[in-house]
Design an enzyme around this catalytic site. Sequence first.
Site, PDB file in Angstrom:
ATOM      1  N   ARG A  28      51.657  49.426 -61.815  1.00 35.95           N
ATOM      2  CA  ARG A  28      52.383  48.234 -61.358  1.00 35.95           C
ATOM      3  C   ARG A  28      51.594  46.952 -61.627  1.00 35.95           C
ATOM      4  NH1 ARG A  28      53.854  49.967 -55.403  1.00 35.95           N
ATOM      5  NH2 ARG A  28      54.398  47.758 -55.274  1.00 35.95           N
ATOM      6  N   ARG A  66      50.156  61.037 -55.456  1.00 36.17           N
ATOM      7  CA  ARG A  66      51.024  60.383 -54.482  1.00 36.17           C
ATOM      8  C   ARG A  66      51.874  59.339 -55.205  1.00 36.17           C
ATOM      9  NH1 ARG A  66      45.800  58.860 -50.790  1.00 36.17           N
ATOM     10  NH2 ARG A  66      45.028  61.003 -50.633  1.00 36.17           N
ATOM     11  N   ASP A  91      54.086  55.719 -54.049  1.00 42.18           N
ATOM     12  CA  ASP A  91      54.291  54.793 -52.936  1.00 42.18           C
ATOM     13  C   ASP A  91      55.751  54.731 -52.507  1.00 42.18           C
ATOM     14  OD1 ASP A  91      51.718  53.967 -52.447  1.00 42.18           O
ATOM     15  OD2 ASP A  91      51.792  52.317 -53.893  1.00 42.18           O
TER      16      ASP A  91
END
Lengths: 250, 250
Positions: free
Chosen positions: A198, A51, A53
Amino acid sequence: MTKIKMIIEYDGSHYHGYQKQANAAPTIQAELEDGIQSLTGLKVKLTSAGRTDAGVHALGQVITFTSPASIPPDRWAAALNSVLPGDIRVLESKQVPVDFHPRFDAISKHYRYLIYRGQRGRIFLRRYACIHDGVLDLSLMQEACSLIQGQHNFKAFCSSGSSVKSFERTVYRCSLTEKKDLLYMDIEANGFLYNMVRIIMGSLLEIGSGRMDIGDIEQAFTTGIRDHLGPTAPPQGLYLMGVDYGSRSD
Amino acid sequence: MTKIKMIIEYDGSHYHGYQKQANAAPTIQAELEDGIQSLTGLKVKLTSAGRTDAGVHALGQVITFTSPASIPPDRWAAALNSVLPGDIRVLESKQVPVDFHPRFDAISKHYRYLIYRGQRGRIFLRRYACIHDGVLDLSLMQEACSLIQGQHNFKAFCSSGSSVKSFERTVYRCSLTEKKDLLYMDIEANGFLYNMVRIIMGSLLEIGSGRMDIGDIEQAFTTGIRDHLGPTAPPQGLYLMGVDYGSRSD
């Protein structure tokens, strides 16, 4: 039934992430599934390499699906591109063995995080990079990158809400490159935890700005505590560059 | 009253061009005027170095206005940036003599036209470059660029609807640069006719593709007939890079 593997690029700016949601929020997966259904008339469910974001981009996301349609495997790319919105594009399509899985068969994934430090033209990069003002000590950041490399317990580098059992991951490469006003981190690993790239980037920026010590990285590996690290860097600088399957999908 | 000159950059993707329109269509000028009014409470009318069409970008548009506000000239940039949308940004603000005019005092303007020829990542450039497939003969295009340079009658390189009296313009520089998958044309002249850069670019692409002869350029200078030339290249590849005032605005 034919199993098709596709390499996809997308501009994540206007989507609520890759994964389809219960509400009608626009997602990459929903656009792709709707596009395939409009070509074949049949509902389809995609499997992806991972996935991404909201706001995160991809240059090499990998998805698979099975279809009874008679479209030749290599023609799926052009067919689907003809119905997809302009910010999602299939780069390549081909047939793979029915037991091929885009996530479980991945040897490594490659992410890039892009930072823009210039003044001129930053409006053009506002959705495609993290804009950063202020001095950065790049050699300290590079030293931190080499600490990230290797096999570690990345529990501290993981946002809560994750349900994984093991936090052990092996980072094959973590490097920082400066090109004029651009700065980017490349990271390749056998797997990534939720928000791991991140949080690494956010920590590197703290180290470069002198607000965090290199020792805090090692501390985070030992204790598994998120508090030792920097904030989660914003999504718009992050790109899923590609997924390596070795010879598995050739 | 103080006369303020500002250098502005903007992403033209979501605007109906620079110039304010009678209807409520979003334009760069309207956003800037509204922003200034929200700071001072006073209506203001901007003068610019030139208009740009819908979808055209700027890295160095120049505008002026007069204001009785007590904001120090060099602080206007930060003040206005705090109220502008994210796709318009003031790079610099300063005081100029009251008789300074951003269009009439310009010695030359510089435009760049950007073409992307790669496969990967083109979705990220769809609003910021002209995507081009197919082979191009760059040396022929470069030869055509050198023909464009100099003083010519550019009537053929002008879309109808223009009300100028003279079509004579002097092009100081017209050059083509290739950098990996990017190709860009830089053009500097003492003035530009309506759509002149995009018609030059459209003609260069026709020449590079073998659909137009170099001789057609000279033919167009002589006859002034638009039909000799290529189509108007799309707006999203065009950038107003900057305006040169010599020592006039220092």
